[in-house]
Write an enzyme that holds these catalytic residues in place. Structure first.
Site, PDB file in Angstrom:
ATOM      1  N   PHE A 110       1.230   5.165   0.728  1.00 48.59           N
ATOM      2  CA  PHE A 110       0.676   6.244   1.534  1.00 48.59           C
ATOM      3  C   PHE A 110       1.357   7.556   1.141  1.00 48.59           C
ATOM      4  O   PHE A 110       2.530   7.559   0.754  1.00 48.59           O
ATOM      5  CB  PHE A 110       0.914   6.003   3.029  1.00 48.59           C
ATOM      6  CG  PHE A 110       0.198   4.800   3.581  1.00 48.59           C
ATOM      7  CD1 PHE A 110      -0.961   4.936   4.319  1.00 48.59           C
ATOM      8  CD2 PHE A 110       0.703   3.519   3.387  1.00 48.59           C
ATOM      9  CE1 PHE A 110      -1.611   3.823   4.847  1.00 48.59           C
ATOM     10  CE2 PHE A 110       0.066   2.403   3.903  1.00 48.59           C
ATOM     11  CZ  PHE A 110      -1.104   2.571   4.637  1.00 48.59           C
ATOM     12  N   THR A 144       0.847  -1.189   0.000  1.00 49.72           N
ATOM     13  CA  THR A 144       0.000   0.000   0.000  1.00 49.72           C
ATOM     14  C   THR A 144       0.883   1.240   0.000  1.00 49.72           C
ATOM     15  O   THR A 144       1.851   1.325   0.755  1.00 49.72           O
ATOM     16  CB  THR A 144      -0.933   0.034   1.216  1.00 49.72           C
ATOM     17  OG1 THR A 144      -1.807  -1.101   1.165  1.00 49.72           O
ATOM     18  CG2 THR A 144      -1.788   1.291   1.228  1.00 49.72           C
TER      19      THR A 144
END
Length: 432
Positions: free
Chosen positions: A306, A304
């Site tokens: 960010f 992921t």
């Protein structure tokens, strides 16, 4: 300017820095707004949270010294040497000064010892490299966003928020110094909500961090997999583990909740013995759950991305790899997008992402044709990431050319790329 006074029933320290992290939500947001802005003139521990705060404190303290010198009963009394020293000390930040500047009456009774003087060590700006920074994230303790905040800003004070937009507002209202929010996942794709919020708010992207994701199936101690009737987690986590859950032979209902760690907290607090959560190993440790299955993501290369948000942009540099994020809306015409992308291709600038989102102000464009009728075209905003710093001339020239073909162009941030070594998620590592 009229100062905002906090409600007498509110305790600002308990809201901003609780011993047990509390999530910011819509119910507490307005209370926090009042309390925090009054804190900026109260100066806890003798200082505010920004350079503007402590400069204002210096001006306030020096004005107190001046007003006391100017009078008692209309008589002008020459200021003492100590008064001159005190005023110059505040403005010059060289010595200390007591906050309670009260004239002494020779006939009055002895006063108790005064408050500890304000020293130059207290009058310092907020740290800028992670230590003691307040970083907002969406979720509860144990969420992947909390781990991303810790990776981006080691030793920071993580502030949980119940929604993405609350994290944005926490930074805008000076409750937090930074925000760390997910924008895309290698399996689930983009988090569209945060792309929309980037356009709605005026925060700047100042960095990025990529976090390997390692999902676990969690349940209360003693619960077996065959007893489960449902699995709850964030929609992205459910989609990232869809095939693995099927392979486990679980005949369960899959329900979406706000975040992964919140699902684990919900099971523990309600003693749900027929429900499991998809969350991290750290969430299992925090909420007293057992791990029924480890590493249940469909692909071990599950990462992921960010972004780190701040109120002010950083100064772009050329001594290390940089990435720049922009958003634009094109003028009418079918070949505009091709022209925009060509501006980067001709200058050998690599694009790492392009994302389209509906143009909320003009969702549909009508084109009239007398022979055929009326055509309807959807209007979009385009988000683009490219590998170049805004300090580079080629990036500046590319955006100058893009601006010729677009009706709207905004630079969301130019920031260092995350170049940390990456390896696939392993079952024996802590799941952040």
């Amino acid at each position: 300017m009229q100062a905002v006074s906090p409600s007498p029933n509110l305790n600002s320290s308990s809201i901003i820095r609780p011993s047990k992290p509390r999530r910011l939500n819509h119910l507490t947001r307005f209370a926090i707004r009042c309390v925090y802005r009054s804190d900026s003139v109260q100066f806890p521990n003798g200082v505010g949270s920004s350079r503007a705060d402590w400069q204002s404190s210096c001006a306030i303290l020096s004005s107190k010294v001046f007003s006391q010198d100017q009078g008692s009963g209309g008589k002008s009394t020459p200021p003492s040497n100590s008064d001159h020293i005190a005023a110059s000390a505040v403005n010059g930040h060289k010595t200390s000064l007591d906050l309670d500047l009260v004239p002494l009456d020779k006939n009055s009774k002895p006063q108790p010892p005064a408050q500890k003087p304000l020293s130059i060590t207290d009058l310092s700006p907020a740290p800028m490299h992670g230590s003691q920074l307040r970083v907002a994230y969406q979720g509860v303790p144990g969420a992947y966003s909390e781990a991303a905040a810790g990776k981006a800003f080691p030793n920071c004070e993580a502030i949980p928020c119940d929604q993405f937009e609350v994290a944005f507002q926490a930074v805008e209202l000076w409750i937090a110094d930074r925000a760390v929010l997910p924008v895309e996942n290698s399996l689930g794709g983009s988090i569209h909500r945060n792309y929309d919020l980037l356009l709605r708010h005026r925060l700047h992207i100042v960095g990025e961090v990529q976090l390997p994701v390692h999902h676990c199936l969690l349940a209360l101690p003693g619960v077996r997999k065959e007893y489960l009737s449902r699995v709850i987690s964030h929609p992205q986590a459910l989609s990232q583990c869809e095939h693995t859950l099927t392979k486990l032979g679980l005949n369960v209902t899959r329900e979406a909740v706000d975040d992964t760690a919140g699902a684990a907290e919900y099971i523990a607090s309600n003693n749900l013995r027929d429900t499991a959560a998809i969350a991290s190993a750290r969430a299992a440790e925090l909420y007293g759950l057992q791990i029924l299955a480890n590493g249940i993501q469909d692909d071990s290369s599950n990462v992921t991305r960010f972004v780190m948000l701040a109120r002010e942009p950083i100064i772009p540099r050329t001594d290390r790899p940089f990435k720049t994020s922009i958003v634009f809306a094109h003028d009418k015409g079918t070949s505009v997008l091709f022209k925009v992308l060509s501006a980067f291709a001709f200058r050998n600038i690599s694009l790492t992402k392009i994302e389209s989102r509906p143009h909320r102000n003009m969702p549909i464009r009508l084109v009239d044709d007398a022979n055929v009728g009326t055509a309807k075209h959807f209007e979009y905003m385009f988000y683009v990431d490219f590998e170049a710093s805004m300090a580079e001339l080629r990036a500046q020239n590319a955006l100058a050319e893009v601006q010729e073909f677009t009706s709207f162009l905004r630079v969301l941030g130019s920031y260092p790329m995350d170049m940390t070594p990456w390896c696939p998620s392993r079952g024996d590592e802590q799941s952040l």
